[in-house]
Enzyme design. Structure first.
Site, mmCIF file in Angstrom:
data_model
loop_
_atom_site.group_PDB
_atom_site.id
_atom_site.type_symbol
_atom_site.label_atom_id
_atom_site.label_comp_id
_atom_site.label_asym_id
_atom_site.label_seq_id
_atom_site.Cartn_x
_atom_site.Cartn_y
_atom_site.Cartn_z
ATOM 1 N N THR A 43 0.853 -1.195 0.000
ATOM 2 C CA THR A 43 0.000 0.000 0.000
ATOM 3 C C THR A 43 0.886 1.241 0.000
ATOM 4 O O THR A 43 2.072 1.161 -0.314
ATOM 5 C CB THR A 43 -0.997 -0.030 1.188
ATOM 6 N N ASN A 44 0.347 2.411 0.307
ATOM 7 C CA ASN A 44 1.137 3.644 0.350
ATOM 8 C C ASN A 44 0.680 4.503 1.524
ATOM 9 O O ASN A 44 -0.186 4.086 2.301
ATOM 10 C CB ASN A 44 1.025 4.392 -0.982
ATOM 11 N N ARG A 45 1.243 5.683 1.649
ATOM 12 C CA ARG A 45 1.052 6.483 2.869
ATOM 13 C C ARG A 45 -0.189 7.367 2.865
ATOM 14 O O ARG A 45 -0.378 8.180 3.765
ATOM 15 C CB ARG A 45 2.297 7.339 3.109
#
Ligand code: CTP
Length: 215
Positions: free
Chosen positions: A21-23
């Protein structure tokens, strides 16, 4: 207006217990949803997994992966006249998700990633969307040049550029500062403020673009 807003990250599974995933926290997208509802518009929110509560007044479609987000947008966009793509969509997903938990038997684990569909990039070409189209660009270098190129490539009327190399703004922060790029080549800076306020300011610009289009 009836707005479609995408928000949050996507989550790309590796096996039943792990994912990429990402931030993205979803805060900017949810602020836009609130601003649109406050202004009396109808909202369809397509949201990746976030720790935020979707406002009851929005029609919310919860998704996990980029492919699910693509399918939800394909279904919903036809009934909307304005679309804001704020989600941080994972560009790649794992090829061949393992059905069982991967055990650490080897010293190396190589994941093969394949490209996800570009949802914003499909709005004009595949979904035939002719309404006001707004994209976001999270960049670390040459922010405005990359954002300008993205706006043209994806057929946007407005591109909201975010410098995510700055630690005080952007991903998972309460505040943001963005540059708006218009098709005319003009730009406008929305200086440092809460995401709520930036959301309201972006929405006003989007309302103006929508009004200019009305016959
Ligand atoms: N976007 C999308 N679907 C994707 C990737 C991005 O809808 N698969 C949208 C985002 O919601 C955002 C815009 O496209 O509005 C720009 O996203 P970004 O990740 O910065 O652009 P990319 O096309 O992925 O370009 P690059 O990774 O090369 O910078």
């Amino acid at each position: 207006m009836k707005l479609l807003i995408t928000a949050g990250p996507t989550r790309e599974p590796i096996d039943p217990v792990r994912y990429l995933t990402n931030r993205s926290s979803g805060k900017m997208g949810y602020a836009l949803v609130e601003a649109a509802l406050e202004a009396g518009h109808e909202v369809v929110l397509v949201s990746g997994p976030v720790n935020l509560t979707a406002p009851k007044a929005a029609t919310t479609v919860q998704v996990e992966t980029a492919v699910e987000m693509y399918e939800a947008v394909a279904r919903e966009i036809g009934s909307c006249d304005t679309a804001i793509f704020c989600a941080a969509v994972a560009d790649y997903r794992v090829d061949g998700i393992e059905a069982s938990k991967i055990k650490k038997t080897e010293d190396e684990l190589i994941l093969k990633l394949i490209k996800n569909p570009d949802i914003l990039g499909s709005a004009r070409s595949e979904f035939g969307f002719s309404g006001v189209l707004v994209g976001f660009a999270a960049e670390t270098d040459d922010v405005l040049a990359h954002a300008q190129e993205k706006m043209e490539r994806k057929g946007c009327d407005l591109l909201v550029a975010n410098d995510v190399s700055r630690r005080d703004i952007g991903f998972d922060r309460e505040e943001n500062e963005v540059t708006l790029l218009f098709r005319s080549g003009e730009s406008q800076v929305l200086s440092l403020a809460s995401k709520k306020r930036i959301g309201r300011e972006i929405l006003q610009v989007v309302e103006n673009l929508r009004d200019q289009r009305k016959p």
